[in-house]
Design an enzyme around this catalytic site. Structure first.
Site, mmCIF file in Angstrom:
data_model
loop_
_atom_site.group_PDB
_atom_site.id
_atom_site.type_symbol
_atom_site.label_atom_id
_atom_site.label_comp_id
_atom_site.label_asym_id
_atom_site.label_seq_id
_atom_site.Cartn_x
_atom_site.Cartn_y
_atom_site.Cartn_z
ATOM 1 C CB CYS A 1 -0.939 0.021 1.201
ATOM 2 S SG CYS A 1 -2.152 -1.288 1.173
ATOM 3 C CG HIS B 1 -2.881 3.799 3.243
ATOM 4 N ND1 HIS B 1 -3.232 3.641 1.927
ATOM 5 C CD2 HIS B 1 -3.069 2.590 3.838
ATOM 6 C CE1 HIS B 1 -3.602 2.380 1.733
ATOM 7 N NE2 HIS B 1 -3.515 1.725 2.867
ATOM 8 C CG ASN C 1 -6.567 -0.068 1.536
ATOM 9 O OD1 ASN C 1 -5.873 0.507 0.708
ATOM 10 N ND2 ASN C 1 -6.068 -0.825 2.487
HETATM 11 C C1 LIG Z 1 -10.346 -5.535 9.416
HETATM 12 C C2 LIG Z 1 -10.989 -4.640 10.453
HETATM 13 C C3 LIG Z 1 -11.964 -3.679 9.774
HETATM 14 C C4 LIG Z 1 -11.788 -5.498 11.432
HETATM 15 O O1 LIG Z 1 -12.379 -4.668 12.434
HETATM 16 P P1 LIG Z 1 -12.354 -5.145 13.953
HETATM 17 O O2 LIG Z 1 -13.135 -4.176 14.734
HETATM 18 O O3 LIG Z 1 -10.913 -5.355 14.318
HETATM 19 O O4 LIG Z 1 -13.167 -6.469 13.878
HETATM 20 P P2 LIG Z 1 -12.727 -7.903 14.418
HETATM 21 O O5 LIG Z 1 -11.529 -8.380 13.654
HETATM 22 O O6 LIG Z 1 -12.633 -7.771 15.889
HETATM 23 O O7 LIG Z 1 -13.957 -8.780 14.032
HETATM 24 C C5 LIG Z 1 -15.143 -8.697 14.764
HETATM 25 C C6 LIG Z 1 -16.112 -9.741 14.245
HETATM 26 O O8 LIG Z 1 -16.630 -9.301 12.982
HETATM 27 C C7 LIG Z 1 -16.514 -10.346 12.032
HETATM 28 N N1 LIG Z 1 -16.336 -9.796 10.710
HETATM 29 C C8 LIG Z 1 -15.172 -9.613 10.035
HETATM 30 N N2 LIG Z 1 -15.440 -9.073 8.841
HETATM 31 C C9 LIG Z 1 -16.773 -8.897 8.770
HETATM 32 C C10 LIG Z 1 -17.629 -8.384 7.804
HETATM 33 N N3 LIG Z 1 -17.179 -7.910 6.625
HETATM 34 N N4 LIG Z 1 -18.959 -8.340 8.044
HETATM 35 C C11 LIG Z 1 -19.446 -8.802 9.204
HETATM 36 N N5 LIG Z 1 -18.674 -9.321 10.180
HETATM 37 C C12 LIG Z 1 -17.345 -9.357 9.959
HETATM 38 C C13 LIG Z 1 -15.348 -11.160 12.500
HETATM 39 O O9 LIG Z 1 -15.433 -12.464 11.973
HETATM 40 C C14 LIG Z 1 -15.500 -11.107 13.993
HETATM 41 O O10 LIG Z 1 -16.476 -12.059 14.361
HETATM 42 P P3 LIG Z 1 -16.253 -12.963 15.676
HETATM 43 O O11 LIG Z 1 -16.155 -11.976 16.805
HETATM 44 O O12 LIG Z 1 -17.472 -13.800 15.686
HETATM 45 O O13 LIG Z 1 -14.983 -13.695 15.410
HETATM 46 C C15 LIG Z 1 -9.913 -3.823 11.227
HETATM 47 O O14 LIG Z 1 -9.198 -4.673 12.083
HETATM 48 C C16 LIG Z 1 -8.937 -3.150 10.288
HETATM 49 O O15 LIG Z 1 -9.279 -2.201 9.629
HETATM 50 N N6 LIG Z 1 -7.690 -3.619 10.240
HETATM 51 C C17 LIG Z 1 -6.668 -3.053 9.358
HETATM 52 C C18 LIG Z 1 -7.073 -3.049 7.908
HETATM 53 C C19 LIG Z 1 -5.901 -3.112 7.003
HETATM 54 O O16 LIG Z 1 -4.843 -3.180 7.460
HETATM 55 N N7 LIG Z 1 -6.014 -3.115 5.704
HETATM 56 C C20 LIG Z 1 -4.937 -3.361 4.776
HETATM 57 C C21 LIG Z 1 -3.587 -2.867 5.070
HETATM 58 S S1 LIG Z 1 -3.138 -1.488 4.106
#
Ligand SMILES: CC(C)(COP(=O)(O)OP(=O)(O)OC[C@H]1O[C@@H](n2cnc3c(N)ncnc32)[C@H](O)[C@@H]1OP(=O)(O)O)[C@@H](O)C(=O)NCCC(=O)NCCS
Length: 383
Positions: A124, A262, A292
Site C-alpha cells: 500500500c 493512507h 482502500n
Molecule cells: C479488518 C478490520 C476492519 C476489522 O475490524 P475489527 O473491529 O478489528 O473487527 P474484528 O476483527 O474484531 O472482528 C469482529 C467480528 O466481525 C466479524 N467480521 C469480520 N469481517 C466482517 C464483515 N465484513 N462483516 C461482518 N462481520 C465481519 C469477525 O469475523 C469477527 O467475528 P467474531 O467476533 O465472531 O470472530 C480492522 O481490524 C482493520 O481495519 N484492520 C486493518 C485493515 C488493514 O490493514 N487493511 C490493509 C492494510 S493497508
C-alpha cells in the site's frame, strides 16, 4: 534541535522536486456495501461502523490502462507532453505482468521515449516509496521530470469468499509529475521504515512464483490477514513516523495545512490524527467512496484534496501511510505556488458495459473453476 531537510546541492543551490502535475483514474463501476452483502455474510452497518467505507470501484480494464489515463491527466495538468518525461515509476503490488515491467507499458503509451522506467512494490505504500525515489533522482540530477504512479487492481487478487478482506479494498490509480526546482517545495522530508517482524500478518497467498511452482492458477488467492494487529501497528507506525518527520524538520503541527493519510480504515485515520493532535477538519478523507485502493489510495486522496481546493499555495501537507511488509512512511510536502492545472487531457477509459457486481461475479466464477488448488496452500514455509 537543528532542522534537517532533504535536498541535494547543485552549484551552491539546493535542488528539489516540485509536484507540478496531478491526475487520477477511478474505474466507473461502483460496488456498494449492499452489493457485497448479496454474496457475503456481511451488512452495510458492520462495514460502515468498522471501516467508514460505503463504496469501492471495480475495474473493467487492466492496471496499466488505469495508470496510463492517470499519467496522461497528470502530464497535461503540468502543461507537459509525454516526451518531456524522463522517469516513469509504477507503484503497485498487483502488477499486470512481471516481465516486462508495467512502468515500461505506461512509458510506451505516453510516448516518453527518453525515459527510464521501473516498478516499485511496497504494497500500500508503493506510491509513497516511489515518490521518495523519484524525488531523490531529481534532487541528484539523474532525472529532471518524473511521473510517479500509484495503481492497483486488487479485485483480481481478492479472496471474494473472505469477508474479513473482501469488503475493504477497491481498484484505482493516480499520478503526480515531479519537476526539478530550486524552490524549497515537493517532498521536504520523509521517514521510510518496515516492521519486517510482522510480515506474516498481511500476506496474499497465491501471488508469486512459489505458488505457480505448486500449480496454483493465477488469482487463486487466500489472504493471511490479522486485521487487529495490522490496525495496532498501523496507528503506531504512522503516528511515530509523522512525529519524527515533523521534529526533524522543525515544522509545527499548527503549520500543517492538511493531513492526507493512507485510507485503510476510518478508525485508523482517526486514531492517528488523535495521537498527532490534529483535528478531523485538517484530515482529508476518501475512504467512504473508494475504500482502500492500496498504493492508489494516497495519491487519489492527494489529487482530490487539490481538486477540492484544500491544498493552499505554499502550504504544508503530511502524508502518513502503511502497507504489507509492514512498510510504513510519512512524507512532509511543501506545495508550490500553483494549485490549478495548466492543461487538461482527453484521456478516458473505454465505457464499462457491466455493473461492479457482474465484474466481481466473473472473477468469482474464474476462481471457482480453479478451486481444487486450494489445498496446495497448506504447509508452505515462508521466510
Ligand atoms: C479488518 C478490520 C476492519 C476489522 O475490524 P475489527 O473491529 O478489528 O473487527 P474484528 O476483527 O474484531 O472482528 C469482529 C467480528 O466481525 C466479524 N467480521 C469480520 N469481517 C466482517 C464483515 N465484513 N462483516 C461482518 N462481520 C465481519 C469477525 O469475523 C469477527 O467475528 P467474531 O467476533 O465472531 O470472530 C480492522 O481490524 C482493520 O481495519 N484492520 C486493518 C485493515 C488493514 O490493514 N487493511 C490493509 C492494510 S493497508
Amino acid at each position: 534541535m537543528r532542522a534537517r531537510r532533504n535536498a541535494a546541492c547543485f552549484g551552491g543551490r539546493s535542488m528539489h522536486a516540485a509536484i507540478v502535475g496531478w491526475g487520477k483514474c477511478l474505474p466507473p463501476a461502483v460496488l456498494t456495501n449492499q452489493d457485497l452483502a448479496t454474496f457475503l455474510p456481511t451488512d452495510d452497518e458492520w462495514i460502515t461502523t468498522r471501516t467508514g467505507m460505503k463504496e469501492r470501484r471495480i475495474s473493467h480494464v487492466s492496471g496499466i490502462e488505469l495508470a496510463i489515463v492517470a499519467a496522461r491527466r497528470a502530464i497535461a495538468c503540468a502543461g507537459l507532453r509525454g516526451e518531456d518525461i524522463d522517469l516513469v515509476i509504477y507503484g503497485s503490488c498487483s502488477n499486470d505482468e512481471a516481465v516486462p515491467n508495467c512502468a515500461s507499458g505506461v512509458q510506451r503509451r505516453i510516448g516518453a521515449v527518453r525515459a527510464a522506467a521501473f516498478d516499485v512494490n511496497t504494497a500500500c505504500t508503493s506510491f509513497m516509496y516511489g515518490l521518495s525515489i523519484g524525488t531523490s533522482l531529481l534532487r541528484t540530477g539523474v532525472a529532471r521530470t518524473a511521473v510517479v504512479i500509484g495503481v492497483e487492481l486488487i479485485s483480481r487478487y481478492m479472496d471474494w469468499n473472505d469477508r474479513n478482506v473482501a469488503v475493504l479494498f477497491g481498484d484505482g490509480a493516480a499520478a503526480v509529475v515531479l519537476q526539478s526546482s530550486h524552490e524549497e517545495c515537493g517532498v521536504i522530508a520523509e521517514k521510510l521504515q518496515c516492521y519486517a517482524d510482522a510480515r506474516d500478518i498481511l500476506r496474499v497467498r497465491g501471488m508469486g512464483t512459489m505458488y505457480a511452482n505448486l500449480g496454483v492458477p493465477f488469482g487463486q488467492t487466500r489472504w493471511d490477514f490479522d486485521g487487529q494487529e495490522i490496525f495496532r501497528r498501523a496507528v503506531h507506525g504512522m503516528s511515530e513516523a509523522s512525529l519524527e518527520v515533523l521534529a526533524r524538520t522543525g515544522v509545527g503541527l499548527g503549520e500543517l495545512g492538511l493531513v492526507v493519510p493512507h485510507q485503510a480504515n476510518l478508525r485508523i485515520i482517526d486514531a492517528v490524527a488523535k495521537r498527532l493532535g490534529v483535528e478531523r477538519e485538517r484530515v482529508f478523507l476518501t475512504v467512504e467512496k473508494y475504500g482502500n485502493m492500496s498504493s492508489a489510495t494516497a495519491p487519489v486522496a492527494l489529487v482530490e484534496a487539490i481538486e477540492a481546493g484544500r491544498v493552499a499555495p505554499g502550504g504544508w501537507l503530511l502524508m502518513p501511510a502503511f502497507g504489507g511488509g509492514l512498510t510504513l512512511s510519512a512524507h512532509l510536502i511543501r506545495w508550490g505556488d500553483r494549485v490549478t492545472p495548466l492543461g487538461e487531457s482527453d484521456a478516458e477509459l473505454p465505457p464499462c458495459p457491466k455493473s461492479a457486481l457482474e465484474l466481481v461475479e466473473e472473477i468469482r466464477a474464474q476462481k471457482r473453476a480453479g478451486e481444487e488448488s486450494a489445498g496446495r496452500f497448506a504447509g508452505l514455509e515462508f521466510v
